[in-house]
Motif scaffolding. Structure first.
Motif, mmCIF file in Angstrom:
data_model
loop_
_atom_site.group_PDB
_atom_site.id
_atom_site.type_symbol
_atom_site.label_atom_id
_atom_site.label_comp_id
_atom_site.label_asym_id
_atom_site.label_seq_id
_atom_site.Cartn_x
_atom_site.Cartn_y
_atom_site.Cartn_z
ATOM 1 N N PHE A 137 0.835 -1.196 0.000
ATOM 2 C CA PHE A 137 0.000 0.000 0.000
ATOM 3 C C PHE A 137 0.872 1.250 0.000
ATOM 4 C CE2 PHE A 137 -3.478 2.416 2.600
ATOM 5 C CZ PHE A 137 -3.849 3.131 1.479
ATOM 6 N N TYR A 138 0.851 1.952 -1.136
ATOM 7 C CA TYR A 138 1.532 3.239 -1.222
ATOM 8 C C TYR A 138 0.461 4.312 -1.106
ATOM 9 C CZ TYR A 138 4.564 7.025 -2.445
ATOM 10 O OH TYR A 138 5.274 8.190 -2.388
ATOM 11 N N CYS A 139 0.505 5.054 -0.010
ATOM 12 C CA CYS A 139 -0.545 6.007 0.336
ATOM 13 C C CYS A 139 -0.023 7.434 0.194
ATOM 14 C CB CYS A 139 -1.028 5.728 1.750
ATOM 15 S SG CYS A 139 -2.405 6.745 2.237
ATOM 16 N N GLY A 140 -0.162 7.992 -0.998
ATOM 17 C CA GLY A 140 0.365 9.319 -1.299
ATOM 18 C C GLY A 140 -0.248 10.447 -0.497
ATOM 19 N N VAL A 141 -1.428 10.245 0.064
ATOM 20 C CA VAL A 141 -2.058 11.301 0.872
ATOM 21 C C VAL A 141 -1.568 11.243 2.319
ATOM 22 C CG1 VAL A 141 -4.135 11.412 -0.553
ATOM 23 C CG2 VAL A 141 -4.120 9.965 1.483
ATOM 24 N N GLY A 142 -0.894 10.188 2.684
ATOM 25 C CA GLY A 142 -0.439 10.002 4.061
ATOM 26 C C GLY A 142 -1.435 9.169 4.845
ATOM 27 N N PHE A 143 -0.935 8.367 5.755
ATOM 28 C CA PHE A 143 -1.784 7.424 6.480
ATOM 29 C C PHE A 143 -2.732 8.105 7.454
ATOM 30 C CE2 PHE A 143 1.701 4.831 4.910
ATOM 31 C CZ PHE A 143 0.965 3.893 4.218
ATOM 32 N N GLY A 144 -2.407 9.306 7.872
ATOM 33 C CA GLY A 144 -3.301 10.036 8.759
ATOM 34 C C GLY A 144 -4.518 10.606 8.053
ATOM 35 N N LYS A 145 -4.472 10.656 6.723
ATOM 36 C CA LYS A 145 -5.564 11.263 5.950
ATOM 37 C C LYS A 145 -6.393 10.258 5.163
ATOM 38 C CE LYS A 145 -3.162 15.648 5.429
ATOM 39 N NZ LYS A 145 -2.518 16.577 4.509
#
Length: 175
Positions: A137-145
């Motif tokens: 999982f590559y989460c470009g928005v950031g894991f907090g968002k």
């Protein structure tokens, strides 16, 4: 055999608090050796002659009897974790920003229909790939968002999952 046990839902404080020093001490009564834990989020690395299923039962029983915790336990060969890093389909993105990369470890392989349904949520910014019982999982928005949390994936895929970020996953292969 060298294994990594991944505990889901243990925390530094609050609900399901589990001090790693106490866990290590309790695990000394098991047939595990060369044992270490890594950070407070429930990562145990150890050697044993038992198979993964037996290790899962021992750890689960110990967590319940010693700490009153009933949390999911996933046990993987350390070599399998190394393979996950090697086969990361988002190596370029990870190199550019490793803080946006995580790995979901599942208790079983999700059914194809559920994988197909979940894949429709993958975008350029939040992209993932499921291979057998692992999610990259590559989460470009950031894991907090992101709205695509571990619980979201569990519900959509019908699996028990625990996520580890890139740095933690890498460290689990080195210990």
């Amino acid at each position: 055999m060298r294994y990594v046990a991944l505990l889901r839902g243990v925390n530094v404080s609050g609900k399901n608090k589990l001090p790693m020093a106490l866990l290590r001490q309790a695990l000394e009564t098991t047939p595990f050796y060369g044992l270490t834990t890594y950070i407070q989020s429930g990562n145990i690395i150890f050697n044993t002659d038992l198979d993964a299923a037996q290790c899962k039962l021992i750890i689960g029983d110990l967590l319940k009897s010693e700490f009153g915790l009933q949390v999911p336990v996933l046990v993987k060969k350390q070599e399998t974790i190394k393979d996950v890093l090697k086969e990361n389909p988002f190596k370029k993105e990870t190199t550019e920003n490793f803080k946006l990369m995580s790995f979901g470890f599942f208790d079983k392989i999700p059914v194809t229909e559920k994988i197909d349904e979940v894949m429709s949520f993958s975008t350029e910014i939040e992209t993932f790939k499921i291979v057998d019982d692992v999610m990259y999982f590559y989460c470009g928005v950031g894991f907090g968002k992101t709205k695509m949390t571990n619980a979201w994936f569990e519900k959509k895929l019908g699996v028990t999952s625990t996520m580890r970020n890139y740095n933690t996953t890498l460290k689990l292969t080195e210990l």
